[in-house]
Design a protein around this motif. Structure first.
Motif, PDB file in Angstrom:
ATOM      1  N   ARG A 100     -66.169  70.378 -45.893  1.00 50.64           N
ATOM      2  CA  ARG A 100     -64.869  69.854 -46.304  1.00 50.64           C
ATOM      3  C   ARG A 100     -63.698  70.208 -45.700  1.00 50.64           C
ATOM      4  NH1 ARG A 100     -61.044  71.755 -48.746  1.00 50.64           N
ATOM      5  NH2 ARG A 100     -60.483  71.705 -50.774  1.00 50.64           N
ATOM      6  N   THR A 144     -62.345  60.191 -44.935  1.00 54.57           N
ATOM      7  CA  THR A 144     -61.383  60.870 -44.501  1.00 54.57           C
ATOM      8  C   THR A 144     -59.714  60.116 -43.447  1.00 54.57           C
ATOM      9  OG1 THR A 144     -60.248  63.329 -44.287  1.00 54.57           O
ATOM     10  CG2 THR A 144     -61.993  62.699 -42.353  1.00 54.57           C
ATOM     11  N   MET A 145     -58.927  60.317 -44.025  1.00 57.41           N
ATOM     12  CA  MET A 145     -57.503  59.989 -43.474  1.00 57.41           C
ATOM     13  C   MET A 145     -57.947  60.151 -41.793  1.00 57.41           C
ATOM     14  SD  MET A 145     -56.534  56.828 -44.478  1.00 57.41           S
ATOM     15  CE  MET A 145     -55.596  56.832 -43.361  1.00 57.41           C
ATOM     16  N   GLY A 146     -57.943  61.950 -41.570  1.00 53.69           N
ATOM     17  CA  GLY A 146     -58.361  62.682 -39.895  1.00 53.69           C
ATOM     18  C   GLY A 146     -59.291  62.305 -39.472  1.00 53.69           C
ATOM     19  N   TYR A 181     -65.133  69.326 -38.439  1.00 50.25           N
ATOM     20  CA  TYR A 181     -65.088  69.196 -39.471  1.00 50.25           C
ATOM     21  C   TYR A 181     -65.085  67.619 -39.885  1.00 50.25           C
ATOM     22  CZ  TYR A 181     -63.257  67.073 -43.832  1.00 50.25           C
ATOM     23  OH  TYR A 181     -63.434  65.867 -44.873  1.00 50.25           O
ATOM     24  N   HIS A 182     -63.847  67.067 -39.233  1.00 53.86           N
ATOM     25  CA  HIS A 182     -63.598  66.020 -39.149  1.00 53.86           C
ATOM     26  C   HIS A 182     -64.703  65.118 -38.796  1.00 53.86           C
ATOM     27  CE1 HIS A 182     -59.146  67.417 -41.300  1.00 53.86           C
ATOM     28  NE2 HIS A 182     -59.033  66.647 -41.361  1.00 53.86           N
ATOM     29  N   ILE A 210     -55.609  63.752 -48.190  1.00 57.56           N
ATOM     30  CA  ILE A 210     -55.745  64.620 -48.645  1.00 57.56           C
ATOM     31  C   ILE A 210     -55.122  64.560 -50.422  1.00 57.56           C
ATOM     32  CG2 ILE A 210     -54.277  67.126 -49.060  1.00 57.56           C
ATOM     33  CD1 ILE A 210     -53.606  66.746 -45.992  1.00 57.56           C
ATOM     34  N   THR A 237     -55.757  73.094 -49.695  1.00 59.79           N
ATOM     35  CA  THR A 237     -55.258  72.162 -49.301  1.00 59.79           C
ATOM     36  C   THR A 237     -53.493  71.756 -49.570  1.00 59.79           C
ATOM     37  OG1 THR A 237     -55.401  70.518 -50.981  1.00 59.79           O
ATOM     38  CG2 THR A 237     -56.563  70.743 -49.079  1.00 59.79           C
ATOM     39  N   VAL A 238     -52.563  71.198 -48.387  1.00 61.28           N
ATOM     40  CA  VAL A 238     -51.576  71.687 -48.520  1.00 61.28           C
ATOM     41  C   VAL A 238     -50.096  72.124 -49.759  1.00 61.28           C
ATOM     42  CG1 VAL A 238     -50.283  69.189 -47.496  1.00 61.28           C
ATOM     43  CG2 VAL A 238     -49.352  71.731 -46.474  1.00 61.28           C
ATOM     44  N   ARG A 241     -52.006  74.569 -51.810  1.00 64.67           N
ATOM     45  CA  ARG A 241     -51.150  76.012 -51.638  1.00 64.67           C
ATOM     46  C   ARG A 241     -50.002  75.988 -51.212  1.00 64.67           C
ATOM     47  NH1 ARG A 241     -53.872  79.179 -48.071  1.00 64.67           N
ATOM     48  NH2 ARG A 241     -51.779  79.404 -46.090  1.00 64.67           N
ATOM     49  N   THR A 253     -45.960  78.089 -46.646  1.00 63.93           N
ATOM     50  CA  THR A 253     -46.115  78.658 -44.885  1.00 63.93           C
ATOM     51  C   THR A 253     -46.385  76.615 -43.991  1.00 63.93           C
ATOM     52  OG1 THR A 253     -49.001  78.733 -46.124  1.00 63.93           O
ATOM     53  CG2 THR A 253     -47.858  81.011 -45.153  1.00 63.93           C
ATOM     54  N   TYR A 255     -46.690  75.468 -41.448  1.00 66.49           N
ATOM     55  CA  TYR A 255     -47.080  75.867 -39.697  1.00 66.49           C
ATOM     56  C   TYR A 255     -46.479  74.588 -38.152  1.00 66.49           C
ATOM     57  CZ  TYR A 255     -51.436  76.766 -42.376  1.00 66.49           C
ATOM     58  OH  TYR A 255     -52.881  77.468 -42.766  1.00 66.49           O
ATOM     59  N   ARG A 262     -49.146  63.451 -43.333  1.00 66.56           N
ATOM     60  CA  ARG A 262     -50.680  63.251 -43.206  1.00 66.56           C
ATOM     61  C   ARG A 262     -50.773  62.210 -44.895  1.00 66.56           C
ATOM     62  NH1 ARG A 262     -50.983  65.239 -39.488  1.00 66.56           N
ATOM     63  NH2 ARG A 262     -52.834  67.194 -38.602  1.00 66.56           N
ATOM     64  N   VAL A 299     -45.435  68.156 -44.013  1.00 64.43           N
ATOM     65  CA  VAL A 299     -46.020  69.031 -44.092  1.00 64.43           C
ATOM     66  C   VAL A 299     -44.185  69.568 -44.791  1.00 64.43           C
ATOM     67  CG1 VAL A 299     -46.216  71.431 -43.647  1.00 64.43           C
ATOM     68  CG2 VAL A 299     -47.842  69.384 -43.075  1.00 64.43           C
ATOM     69  N   ARG A 323     -53.033  75.961 -35.944  1.00 70.30           N
ATOM     70  CA  ARG A 323     -54.180  74.952 -35.698  1.00 70.30           C
ATOM     71  C   ARG A 323     -53.402  74.062 -34.401  1.00 70.30           C
ATOM     72  NH1 ARG A 323     -55.764  71.454 -41.074  1.00 70.30           N
ATOM     73  NH2 ARG A 323     -56.106  72.947 -42.277  1.00 70.30           N
ATOM     74  N   GLU A 325     -52.755  70.788 -33.003  1.00 74.46           N
ATOM     75  CA  GLU A 325     -52.588  69.326 -33.241  1.00 74.46           C
ATOM     76  C   GLU A 325     -51.008  69.156 -33.080  1.00 74.46           C
ATOM     77  OE1 GLU A 325     -52.351  69.655 -37.754  1.00 74.46           O
ATOM     78  OE2 GLU A 325     -51.070  71.254 -37.420  1.00 74.46           O
TER      79      GLU A 325
END
Ligand code: NAD
Ligand code: USQ
Length: 394
Positions: A100, A144-146, A181-182, A210, A237-238, A241, A253, A255, A262, A299, A323, A325
């Motif tokens: 995942r 996943t919503m992603g 993955y997504h 998430i 996950t964000v 973390r 962190t 990004y 999200r 984020v 990433r 994105e």
């Protein structure tokens, strides 16, 4: 109901199994322990100590009086899938058992291939076995919503009505996922929808946001029942973390610009959504999609929230985005079906954020600070051969 939880040794699968068992369902869990091997490979481990599955199940029996039946094996093995389904005889299958992590799938060619084979083949084996054995089994699949990405229009719940050149149809909502993955989840969704159409299976595809959180009413009954909690640069996950980063004095962190927005939900709501989906199955032959989240956050807002309420001093840092994105974008997603079935959400609160930081403080000696920094670069294309699942210690 008789409910089989696939991936029942994982972050969400284990507390879901406990919740369903506590609510009086007959529960079995299936796992290959792949996730524990990724820990060995990445040189990291859960912030919170977790017990082996057999010990978890034994403690649950002592604490609650309920039995959870474990099945150890890999869904990519069709014989194992057939024997397990035959032996347990489920009315519903909750399928969490996939690789995942988006960063893990972007490490290199081998990890992308592994992720898509593990996820897509496991789900295909399930679909064939359900069709052969008992098409009335309800497959509750974690998507996943992603899968949708971040389009510049509102995200609907699975399907959208489109009028094109004077004709109208209801079609699957466009998918613009952002990692291999997504993408594996998109491939699963297509395969499941097709199987429902041609074989008359029934399935609920839960496009989950998430998840954050560490404890549920059942996991907090005994230390042996704790679920895993990841904070590292690959599996963390964000929000989980950020809480651990705050606890160990590591600058949060963010990004890039941090405008990435999200859909999210509390782990306790994951359990409630799963039970609601099981108790309210679709009609035979129906493929339905629920967007499973309760709120959306950027984020940057999450980092500021942790900074504001953490019981320690916190620094927020914008670091180059590993990433590829969008870092500022429109985001508006619909979620009506789970609330309509009775979901009462636990919205993010200061109390929840503080409890996550406190978990970090309690276990700060277990934190491997080296593992926090993100190491996987979306733009690098490494095609050499490596061994996913890590042969470390084998
Ligand atoms: P996890 O990695 O902690 O748990 C997944 C479990 O599945 C692991 O215990 C792993 O060993 C097992 N597994 C993987 N491949 C398997 C296979 N081929 N055969 C048998 N077992 C296998 O992940 P999680 O965070 O609990 O997520 C569970 C599911 O929910 C995943 O499908 C994930 O994509 C989805 N999801 C998670 C989140 C999140 O924030 N954690 C959000 C949205 C969707
Ligand atoms: N991010 C940061 N800093 C960090 C970690 C992440 O800014 O330290 C950003 C990422 O760039 C990304 C966002 O936060 O824009 C979310 O990242 P994430 O790692 O929390 O979540 P993601 O990779 O999307 O994957 C997680 C789960 C996955 C699930 C997905 C739900 O690992 O299993 O499918 O969330 S969703 O995002 O809705 O697709």
């Amino acid at each position: 109901m008789r409910i089989l939880v696939l991936g029942g040794d994982g972050y969400l699968g284990w507390p879901t199994a406990l919740h369903l068992s506590q609510r009086g369902h007959d529960v079995g869990v299936v796992d290959s322990f792949a996730r524990r091997h990724y820990d060995d490979e990445m040189g990291t481990s859960s912030l919170v100590p977790i017990r082996q599955l057999q010990r978890r199940v034994a403690t649950w029996k002592e604490v609650s009086g309920h039995t959870i039946e474990p099945f150890i094996g890999d869904l990519t093995d069709p014989v194992f899938v057939l024997e397990t389904l035959r032996s347990f005889g489920p009315e519903a299958i909750v399928h969490f058992a996939e690789q995942r992590s988006a960063p893990y799938s972007m490490i290199d060619r081998s990890h992308a291939v592994y992720t898509q084979v593990n996820n897509v083949v496991g789900t295909l084996n399930l679909l064939y076995t359900i069709a052969d054995l008992d098409p009335s089994i309800h497959l509750v699949k974690l998507g996943t919503m992603g899968e949708y990405g971040a389009p510049n229009i509102d995200i609907e719940e699975g399907f959208i009505e489109i009028t094109h050149k004077g004709r109208t149809d209801v079609l699957p909502f466009p998918k613009q996922p952002n990692s291999f993955y997504h993408l594996s989840k998109v491939h699963d969704s297509h395969n499941i929808m097709f199987a429902c159409r041609i074989w008359g299976l029934r399935s609920t595809d839960l496009n989950q946001g998430i998840v954050y959180g560490q404890q549920t009413p059942e996991t907090s009954l005994h230390a042996d029942l704790a679920t895993r909690f990841d904070y590292d640069g690959v599996f963390g996950t964000v929000l989980n973390r950020f809480a651990v980063q705050a606890a160990v004095g590591y600058p949060l962190t963010v990004y890039g610009k941090g405008g990435q927005t999200r859909a999210m939900l509390d782990i306790r709501d994951t359990l409630a959504c799963i039970e609601l989906a099981c108790l309210n199955p679709p009609a035979q032959g129906e493929y339905r999609v629920f967007n499973q989240f309760t709120e959306s956050f950027s984020v940057r807002d999450l980092a500021e929230w942790v900074k504001r309420v953490a019981p320690v001093e916190v620094k927020v840092e914008s670091i180059p985005n590993p990433r590829s994105e969008q870092e500022e974008h429109y985001y508006q997603a619909v979620t009506t079906k789970l609330p309509a079935l009775g979901l009462k959400p636990h919205l993010l609160s200061d109390e929840t954020v503080v409890s996550l930081v406190e978990a970090g403080l309690r276990y700060r000696d277990r934190v491997n600070v080296e593992a926090i920094r993100p190491t996987v670069n979306w733009r690098a294309t490494k095609s050499e051969v490596s061994v996913p699942g890590g042969a470390v210690g084998d």
